[in-house]
Design a protein around this motif. Sequence first.
Motif, PDB file in Angstrom:
ATOM      1  N   VAL A 371      62.666  75.453  40.500  1.00  0.00           N
ATOM      2  CA  VAL A 371      63.240  74.596  41.530  1.00  0.00           C
ATOM      3  C   VAL A 371      64.127  73.600  40.798  1.00  0.00           C
ATOM      4  N   VAL A 372      65.399  73.888  40.773  1.00  0.00           N
ATOM      5  CA  VAL A 372      66.339  73.087  39.987  1.00  0.00           C
ATOM      6  C   VAL A 372      66.378  71.654  40.516  1.00  0.00           C
ATOM      7  N   GLY A 373      66.303  70.709  39.595  1.00  0.00           N
ATOM      8  CA  GLY A 373      66.421  69.302  39.958  1.00  0.00           C
ATOM      9  C   GLY A 373      65.126  68.639  40.366  1.00  0.00           C
ATOM     10  N   ARG A 374      64.074  69.428  40.548  1.00  0.00           N
ATOM     11  CA  ARG A 374      62.799  68.826  40.945  1.00  0.00           C
ATOM     12  C   ARG A 374      62.200  68.060  39.769  1.00  0.00           C
ATOM     13  N   ARG A 375      61.551  66.947  40.074  1.00  0.00           N
ATOM     14  CA  ARG A 375      60.989  66.110  39.020  1.00  0.00           C
ATOM     15  C   ARG A 375      59.505  65.836  39.280  1.00  0.00           C
ATOM     16  N   PHE A 376      58.829  65.416  38.220  1.00  0.00           N
ATOM     17  CA  PHE A 376      57.416  65.056  38.322  1.00  0.00           C
ATOM     18  C   PHE A 376      57.332  63.605  38.795  1.00  0.00           C
ATOM     19  N   THR A 377      57.456  63.425  40.111  1.00  0.00           N
ATOM     20  CA  THR A 377      57.408  62.086  40.702  1.00  0.00           C
ATOM     21  C   THR A 377      56.599  62.127  41.989  1.00  0.00           C
ATOM     22  N   GLU A 378      56.223  60.942  42.438  1.00  0.00           N
ATOM     23  CA  GLU A 378      55.462  60.824  43.676  1.00  0.00           C
ATOM     24  C   GLU A 378      56.244  61.403  44.851  1.00  0.00           C
ATOM     25  N   ALA A 379      57.542  61.078  44.931  1.00  0.00           N
ATOM     26  CA  ALA A 379      58.368  61.515  46.056  1.00  0.00           C
ATOM     27  C   ALA A 379      58.576  63.026  46.047  1.00  0.00           C
ATOM     28  N   ASP A 380      58.811  63.601  44.874  1.00  0.00           N
ATOM     29  CA  ASP A 380      59.034  65.043  44.795  1.00  0.00           C
ATOM     30  C   ASP A 380      57.758  65.821  45.123  1.00  0.00           C
ATOM     31  N   ALA A 381      56.609  65.277  44.736  1.00  0.00           N
ATOM     32  CA  ALA A 381      55.344  65.938  45.071  1.00  0.00           C
ATOM     33  C   ALA A 381      55.134  65.954  46.580  1.00  0.00           C
ATOM     34  N   LEU A 382      55.507  64.863  47.238  1.00  0.00           N
ATOM     35  CA  LEU A 382      55.395  64.791  48.695  1.00  0.00           C
ATOM     36  C   LEU A 382      56.375  65.749  49.360  1.00  0.00           C
ATOM     37  N   ALA A 383      57.593  65.836  48.793  1.00  0.00           N
ATOM     38  CA  ALA A 383      58.646  66.660  49.389  1.00  0.00           C
ATOM     39  C   ALA A 383      58.493  68.146  49.081  1.00  0.00           C
ATOM     40  N   ALA A 384      57.563  68.498  48.205  1.00  0.00           N
ATOM     41  CA  ALA A 384      57.416  69.901  47.794  1.00  0.00           C
ATOM     42  C   ALA A 384      56.930  70.795  48.925  1.00  0.00           C
ATOM     43  N   ASN A 385      56.423  70.171  49.982  1.00  0.00           N
ATOM     44  CA  ASN A 385      56.002  70.920  51.172  1.00  0.00           C
ATOM     45  C   ASN A 385      54.870  71.902  50.873  1.00  0.00           C
ATOM     46  N   MET A 386      54.024  71.527  49.913  1.00  0.00           N
ATOM     47  CA  MET A 386      52.826  72.311  49.616  1.00  0.00           C
ATOM     48  C   MET A 386      51.657  71.722  50.394  1.00  0.00           C
ATOM     49  N   PRO A 387      50.764  72.551  50.922  1.00  0.00           N
ATOM     50  CA  PRO A 387      49.561  71.997  51.553  1.00  0.00           C
ATOM     51  C   PRO A 387      48.785  71.157  50.536  1.00  0.00           C
ATOM     52  N   THR A 388      48.288  70.021  50.968  1.00  0.00           N
ATOM     53  CA  THR A 388      47.508  69.173  50.069  1.00  0.00           C
ATOM     54  C   THR A 388      46.258  69.926  49.628  1.00  0.00           C
ATOM     55  N   ARG A 389      46.040  69.976  48.325  1.00  0.00           N
ATOM     56  CA  ARG A 389      44.903  70.726  47.783  1.00  0.00           C
ATOM     57  C   ARG A 389      43.684  69.824  47.617  1.00  0.00           C
ATOM     58  N   ASP A 390      42.517  70.399  47.836  1.00  0.00           N
ATOM     59  CA  ASP A 390      41.249  69.738  47.555  1.00  0.00           C
ATOM     60  C   ASP A 390      41.054  69.757  46.040  1.00  0.00           C
ATOM     61  N   ALA A 391      41.007  68.579  45.427  1.00  0.00           N
ATOM     62  CA  ALA A 391      40.924  68.505  43.967  1.00  0.00           C
ATOM     63  C   ALA A 391      39.693  69.212  43.422  1.00  0.00           C
ATOM     64  N   THR A 392      38.590  69.188  44.164  1.00  0.00           N
ATOM     65  CA  THR A 392      37.353  69.788  43.655  1.00  0.00           C
ATOM     66  C   THR A 392      37.419  71.310  43.621  1.00  0.00           C
ATOM     67  N   LYS A 393      38.348  71.892  44.378  1.00  0.00           N
ATOM     68  CA  LYS A 393      38.458  73.352  44.426  1.00  0.00           C
ATOM     69  C   LYS A 393      39.607  73.883  43.568  1.00  0.00           C
ATOM     70  N   PHE A 394      40.477  73.000  43.112  1.00  0.00           N
ATOM     71  CA  PHE A 394      41.623  73.457  42.323  1.00  0.00           C
ATOM     72  C   PHE A 394      41.162  74.111  41.025  1.00  0.00           C
ATOM     73  N   VAL A 395      40.055  73.633  40.482  1.00  0.00           N
ATOM     74  CA  VAL A 395      39.567  74.171  39.220  1.00  0.00           C
ATOM     75  C   VAL A 395      39.221  75.657  39.344  1.00  0.00           C
ATOM     76  N   ILE A 396      38.884  76.119  40.549  1.00  0.00           N
ATOM     77  CA  ILE A 396      38.598  77.543  40.754  1.00  0.00           C
ATOM     78  C   ILE A 396      39.852  78.366  40.492  1.00  0.00           C
ATOM     79  N   LYS A 397      40.979  77.912  41.037  1.00  0.00           N
ATOM     80  CA  LYS A 397      42.260  78.580  40.787  1.00  0.00           C
ATOM     81  C   LYS A 397      42.633  78.473  39.312  1.00  0.00           C
ATOM     82  N   PHE A 398      42.384  77.303  38.745  1.00  0.00           N
ATOM     83  CA  PHE A 398      42.779  77.037  37.364  1.00  0.00           C
ATOM     84  C   PHE A 398      42.098  77.997  36.390  1.00  0.00           C
TER      85      PHE A 398
END
Length: 402
Positions: A371-398
Amino acid sequence: MKYVIVHAGGMAHHPQEELGGRTPLQAAATPHLDRLAQSGELGQLMIPADGVHQGGGLVGTAILGYDPKKFYPGPGPLEAASLGVSGTEQDVVFRCTMVTVVPESGKGGEIKKLGQHVILDDATAGLIETEEARELIEAINEQLGSETIQFYPGAGHRHLMVWVKGKPRAICTDPQTILGQSIAEALPKGDGADILRQLMDAAYFILRDHPLNEERIAAGKKPANCIWLWGEGRAVTWPSLVEKYQVTGAVVATNDVHRGLGICAGLDAVDLDRLAGGDLQAKATVALEEFAKGDFVYVHAKLADEVIHGTDIKAKVQGVEEFDRHLVGPLFEGLSTLGPYRFLVICDHTAGIEGPAFYAFGEGGGKGSEVVGRRFTEADALAANMPTRDATKFVIKFFSKS
């Protein structure tokens, strides 16, 4: 497969007028974090902690896959795990923070009792150094310690008190949340609060008259004239992350809460002597060295205390840039020589600043669609349009094998 989680503690922030309405992350040059955001997954994390008293290590508990409502014991017990302070599941561990209190302006020059007309002036006691703080904690323990109450030195302004078979239901407050305010409404309340208040009152008079504090005042430093008891909890036994996901690994952190997190999860805590007092480059080097022995490393890093608790917003920008340059960059470079890997960076807000945590997650060398131009920022994370992940379950994917 090698796995690394980097927890960027307290680096998220609100937009700042001094930065033209940008956050420190938006104002900083972070090419390595941006690379991860562009080539991987970027989004926000939900920490399932309704009804859980907020405190240090809460986000880390969730990141490692433990439901805070069941497993988060409070920062005190986590620090105890790091410091090797043993106890039973009936003992209550409190954070014992050294702070500076002053009388309210116009209310006289002497504090006779902690309460109304007493202001919390500094929640770090002027960033007191460990050696001086140790002397003060030992003086308190000598006079107030007993078969049921013991004080243990930690680092800087952060220390511990253990109440053997104590009462865990007192309501205590993080001192950072009342900085510059009266302490009256923030003193311990509820079951057992009377004992906690008595200890804090007694410690005030011990510290007020201690020669070391007289020397600090003469040198223009703030006295460490009060202890603040909070972050309480009883030890909780965690199921081993190492056994659950069949990985071996280490925690690379200088902060006792996060060292304790790793230890509770079954990770090895690397020797502090190897971390050069928290130097970011040293953390990157040690993390990569640990991959010779295992396949997972949890790295915690944060801005320096004087930056976190200070008002120099440009210093926060500089701190973010150093984090990217000296930790994230070298990790990327080193991981690229070790074969397949997964890289997860989590960023949350510092104490007293509310906002969602967010993350960037990538695999391998960051190859694939970008994703050209995307940055590691609060605003870009919000704008990424990804469903908010449950932090306790992310480790399963990881840690998934697919």
